[in-house]
Write a protein that holds these residues in place. Structure first.
Motif, PDB file in Angstrom:
ATOM      1  N   TRP A 127       2.164  -4.599   6.462  1.00 10.70           N
ATOM      2  CA  TRP A 127       0.812  -4.423   7.004  1.00 10.70           C
ATOM      3  C   TRP A 127      -0.141  -3.929   5.926  1.00 10.70           C
ATOM      4  O   TRP A 127      -1.270  -4.419   5.796  1.00 10.70           O
ATOM      5  N   TYR A 128       0.328  -2.978   5.111  1.00  9.40           N
ATOM      6  CA  TYR A 128      -0.519  -2.439   4.055  1.00  9.40           C
ATOM      7  C   TYR A 128      -0.886  -3.537   3.055  1.00  9.40           C
ATOM      8  O   TYR A 128      -2.044  -3.655   2.634  1.00  9.40           O
ATOM      9  N   GLY A 129       0.112  -4.341   2.664  1.00  8.78           N
ATOM     10  CA  GLY A 129      -0.143  -5.411   1.714  1.00  8.78           C
ATOM     11  C   GLY A 129      -1.152  -6.422   2.233  1.00  8.78           C
ATOM     12  O   GLY A 129      -2.069  -6.847   1.510  1.00  8.78           O
ATOM     13  N   ARG A 130      -1.016  -6.816   3.506  1.00  6.15           N
ATOM     14  CA  ARG A 130      -1.947  -7.780   4.103  1.00  6.15           C
ATOM     15  C   ARG A 130      -3.353  -7.195   4.203  1.00  6.15           C
ATOM     16  O   ARG A 130      -4.352  -7.872   3.931  1.00  6.15           O
ATOM     17  N   THR A 131      -3.430  -5.933   4.618  1.00  7.70           N
ATOM     18  CA  THR A 131      -4.734  -5.285   4.767  1.00  7.70           C
ATOM     19  C   THR A 131      -5.421  -5.135   3.423  1.00  7.70           C
ATOM     20  O   THR A 131      -6.634  -5.384   3.297  1.00  7.70           O
ATOM     21  N   LEU A 132      -4.646  -4.738   2.422  1.00 10.12           N
ATOM     22  CA  LEU A 132      -5.219  -4.585   1.086  1.00 10.12           C
ATOM     23  C   LEU A 132      -5.739  -5.917   0.563  1.00 10.12           C
ATOM     24  O   LEU A 132      -6.823  -5.981  -0.042  1.00 10.12           O
ATOM     25  N   ALA A 133      -4.987  -6.987   0.807  1.00  9.30           N
ATOM     26  CA  ALA A 133      -5.398  -8.316   0.343  1.00  9.30           C
ATOM     27  C   ALA A 133      -6.721  -8.726   0.976  1.00  9.30           C
ATOM     28  O   ALA A 133      -7.536  -9.431   0.351  1.00  9.30           O
ATOM     29  N   ARG A 134      -6.972  -8.307   2.220  1.00  2.73           N
ATOM     30  CA  ARG A 134      -8.227  -8.648   2.891  1.00  2.73           C
ATOM     31  C   ARG A 134      -9.402  -7.821   2.373  1.00  2.73           C
ATOM     32  O   ARG A 134     -10.551  -8.272   2.409  1.00  2.73           O
ATOM     33  N   LEU A 135      -9.125  -6.612   1.928  1.00  6.59           N
ATOM     34  CA  LEU A 135     -10.197  -5.696   1.552  1.00  6.59           C
ATOM     35  C   LEU A 135     -10.672  -5.851   0.112  1.00  6.59           C
ATOM     36  O   LEU A 135     -11.847  -5.628  -0.187  1.00  6.59           O
ATOM     37  N   ILE A 136      -9.760  -6.176  -0.778  1.00  2.78           N
ATOM     38  CA  ILE A 136     -10.124  -6.199  -2.201  1.00  2.78           C
ATOM     39  C   ILE A 136     -10.514  -7.609  -2.639  1.00  2.78           C
ATOM     40  O   ILE A 136     -10.121  -8.602  -2.031  1.00  2.78           O
ATOM     41  N   ASP A 137     -11.333  -7.670  -3.680  1.00  4.40           N
ATOM     42  CA  ASP A 137     -11.650  -8.954  -4.302  1.00  4.40           C
ATOM     43  C   ASP A 137     -11.547  -8.782  -5.812  1.00  4.40           C
ATOM     44  O   ASP A 137     -11.687  -7.678  -6.351  1.00  4.40           O
ATOM     45  N   ALA A 138     -11.320  -9.892  -6.495  1.00  6.91           N
ATOM     46  CA  ALA A 138     -11.028  -9.853  -7.926  1.00  6.91           C
ATOM     47  C   ALA A 138     -12.207  -9.361  -8.756  1.00  6.91           C
ATOM     48  O   ALA A 138     -12.012  -8.812  -9.848  1.00  6.91           O
ATOM     49  N   GLU A 139     -13.406  -9.524  -8.257  1.00  4.60           N
ATOM     50  CA  GLU A 139     -14.569  -9.099  -9.033  1.00  4.60           C
ATOM     51  C   GLU A 139     -14.727  -7.583  -9.011  1.00  4.60           C
ATOM     52  O   GLU A 139     -15.011  -6.951 -10.032  1.00  4.60           O
ATOM     53  N   ARG A 140     -14.526  -6.990  -7.859  1.00  2.85           N
ATOM     54  CA  ARG A 140     -14.720  -5.541  -7.738  1.00  2.85           C
ATOM     55  C   ARG A 140     -13.479  -4.760  -8.139  1.00  2.85           C
ATOM     56  O   ARG A 140     -13.574  -3.697  -8.750  1.00  2.85           O
ATOM     57  N   PHE A 141     -12.287  -5.263  -7.766  1.00  3.51           N
ATOM     58  CA  PHE A 141     -11.025  -4.580  -8.065  1.00  3.51           C
ATOM     59  C   PHE A 141     -10.066  -5.546  -8.777  1.00  3.51           C
ATOM     60  O   PHE A 141      -9.061  -5.973  -8.202  1.00  3.51           O
ATOM     61  N   PRO A 142     -10.372  -5.914 -10.012  1.00  2.00           N
ATOM     62  CA  PRO A 142      -9.567  -6.942 -10.678  1.00  2.00           C
ATOM     63  C   PRO A 142      -8.106  -6.552 -10.885  1.00  2.00           C
ATOM     64  O   PRO A 142      -7.216  -7.391 -10.721  1.00  2.00           O
ATOM     65  N   ALA A 143      -7.843  -5.303 -11.212  1.00  2.00           N
ATOM     66  CA  ALA A 143      -6.461  -4.877 -11.467  1.00  2.00           C
ATOM     67  C   ALA A 143      -5.650  -4.878 -10.180  1.00  2.00           C
ATOM     68  O   ALA A 143      -4.494  -5.334 -10.146  1.00  2.00           O
ATOM     69  N   LEU A 144      -6.238  -4.369  -9.086  1.00  2.00           N
ATOM     70  CA  LEU A 144      -5.551  -4.377  -7.800  1.00  2.00           C
ATOM     71  C   LEU A 144      -5.355  -5.795  -7.279  1.00  2.00           C
ATOM     72  O   LEU A 144      -4.315  -6.118  -6.684  1.00  2.00           O
ATOM     73  N   ALA A 145      -6.345  -6.648  -7.515  1.00  2.00           N
ATOM     74  CA  ALA A 145      -6.231  -8.033  -7.068  1.00  2.00           C
ATOM     75  C   ALA A 145      -5.079  -8.743  -7.767  1.00  2.00           C
ATOM     76  O   ALA A 145      -4.360  -9.543  -7.159  1.00  2.00           O
ATOM     77  N   GLU A 146      -4.881  -8.433  -9.039  1.00  2.00           N
ATOM     78  CA  GLU A 146      -3.764  -9.026  -9.790  1.00  2.00           C
ATOM     79  C   GLU A 146      -2.433  -8.610  -9.179  1.00  2.00           C
ATOM     80  O   GLU A 146      -1.520  -9.427  -8.991  1.00  2.00           O
ATOM     81  N   LEU A 147      -2.290  -7.318  -8.835  1.00  2.00           N
ATOM     82  CA  LEU A 147      -1.060  -6.829  -8.231  1.00  2.00           C
ATOM     83  C   LEU A 147      -0.835  -7.446  -6.861  1.00  2.00           C
ATOM     84  O   LEU A 147       0.289  -7.815  -6.507  1.00  2.00           O
ATOM     85  N   SER A 148      -1.900  -7.557  -6.081  1.00  2.00           N
ATOM     86  CA  SER A 148      -1.778  -8.128  -4.748  1.00  2.00           C
ATOM     87  C   SER A 148      -1.334  -9.585  -4.821  1.00  2.00           C
ATOM     88  O   SER A 148      -0.453 -10.020  -4.074  1.00  2.00           O
ATOM     89  N   ALA A 149      -1.938 -10.349  -5.737  1.00  2.00           N
ATOM     90  CA  ALA A 149      -1.580 -11.755  -5.883  1.00  2.00           C
ATOM     91  C   ALA A 149      -0.137 -11.925  -6.346  1.00  2.00           C
ATOM     92  O   ALA A 149       0.529 -12.912  -6.006  1.00  2.00           O
ATOM     93  N   ALA A 150       0.357 -10.949  -7.100  1.00  2.00           N
ATOM     94  CA  ALA A 150       1.722 -11.017  -7.613  1.00  2.00           C
ATOM     95  C   ALA A 150       2.755 -10.555  -6.590  1.00  2.00           C
ATOM     96  O   ALA A 150       3.958 -10.609  -6.855  1.00  2.00           O
ATOM     97  N   GLY A 151       2.301 -10.089  -5.406  1.00  2.28           N
ATOM     98  CA  GLY A 151       3.221  -9.643  -4.366  1.00  2.28           C
ATOM     99  C   GLY A 151       3.777  -8.257  -4.593  1.00  2.28           C
ATOM    100  O   GLY A 151       4.792  -7.874  -3.991  1.00  2.28           O
ATOM    101  N   THR A 152       3.094  -7.455  -5.424  1.00  2.00           N
ATOM    102  CA  THR A 152       3.582  -6.109  -5.744  1.00  2.00           C
ATOM    103  C   THR A 152       3.649  -5.220  -4.519  1.00  2.00           C
ATOM    104  O   THR A 152       4.512  -4.337  -4.428  1.00  2.00           O
ATOM    105  N   PHE A 153       2.762  -5.448  -3.563  1.00  2.00           N
ATOM    106  CA  PHE A 153       2.719  -4.601  -2.370  1.00  2.00           C
ATOM    107  C   PHE A 153       3.544  -5.165  -1.222  1.00  2.00           C
ATOM    108  O   PHE A 153       3.522  -4.618  -0.118  1.00  2.00           O
ATOM    109  N   ASP A 154       4.257  -6.251  -1.451  1.00  3.89           N
ATOM    110  CA  ASP A 154       5.119  -6.805  -0.414  1.00  3.89           C
ATOM    111  C   ASP A 154       6.306  -5.882  -0.179  1.00  3.89           C
ATOM    112  O   ASP A 154       6.757  -5.196  -1.104  1.00  3.89           O
TER     113      ASP A 154
END
Length: 251
Positions: free
Chosen positions: A194-221
């Motif tokens: 749930w946290y991973g899905r919610t984070l993916a909806r909230l962040i975008d690569a322009e505002r949070f580029p480092a977090l977006a990279e982790l989310s895309a890589a499945g780090t929060f799965d």
């Protein structure tokens, strides 16, 4: 409360250090300070610190609330006694066999297990550095692992506090997750998903580029169902000990 003079301690600490007599126990009285503290720890372990009250503790012990006050002056004093007793005895570490690194690693792991056994310890804040003999025994045990490193006394203390704060902070995160799941129908994996899905909806690569990279890589799965964060803990602890090793070799 007025400012305390040097050498003056709260009555609870005076009792723990044997510098004042405990209140006498009547011949027909079944209660003792040790029994009260043990019951309080069991209650906090099972139901959480928020459930602990003198009335609730008296109910658990099958006595009147006022009976407790013959041994414990207040709930604050009770917490001091609990913080002294809950950790138990620190590990006996043979640095001649394990070396400073192996000894300090074992100390950190056993300290982490205390936080998982007694998660309420992470919620207690007395506003003072540890003065209970039980807690100081753990601090002394950790410092002794560094006896032959050649580090100065202030660096030894800095190293132990660094490890202590890491262990405590890491345990705070994982114990908090476990506590959340105890009061939810979700498993740890479902909460993390749930946290991973919610984070993916909230962040975008322009505002949070480092977090977006982790989310895309499945780090929060969610990881393995049996994972209690030990792998992440091991990684962080190893990096800290690597740094301490550099400091020791520089001596």
């Amino acid at each position: 409360m007025g400012k305390k003079t040097d050498g003056e301690l709260p009555r609870s600490l005076e009792m723990l250090w044997g510098r004042t007599e405990r209140r006498p126990r009547g011949p027909a009285q079944a209660l003792s300070l040790e029994r009260i503290v043990a019951a309080a720890i069991e209650l906090a372990d099972a139901e959480g610190l928020h459930t602990l009250s003198m009335a609730r503790l008296a109910e658990r012990l099958g006595c009147g609330t006022m009976s407790l006050y013959r041994h414990v002056a207040s709930k604050d004093d009770l917490l001091v006694f609990m913080m002294d007793a809950a950790p138990g005895k620190p590990p006996v570490i043979d640095v001649a066999v394990d070396g400073w690194r192996g000894g300090l690693e074992r100390w950190a792991r056993e300290l982490r297990s205390i936080y998982f056994q007694h998660p309420w310890v992470l919620q207690v804040n007395t506003g003072l550095p540890p003065l209970e003999p039980g807690q100081l025994a753990w601090l002394d045990s950790g410092l002794r692992t560094l006896a032959d490193t050649g580090l100065s006394p202030d660096k030894k203390l800095a190293v132990i506090l660094l490890v202590l704060h890491y262990v405590r902070g890491e345990a705070q995160l994982h114990v908090g997750l476990l506590r959340t799941n105890e009061h939810s129908s979700w498993s740890s994996q479902e909460t993390q998903a749930w946290y991973g899905r919610t984070l993916a909806r909230l962040i975008d690569a322009e505002r949070f580029p480092a977090l977006a990279e982790l989310s895309a890589a499945g780090t929060f799965d969610p990881g393995d169902s049996s994972d209690d964060g030990t792998a992440d803990f091991d990684f962080g602890l190893a990096r800290i000990l690597d740094g301490v090793g550099l400091l020791v070799r520089a001596r």
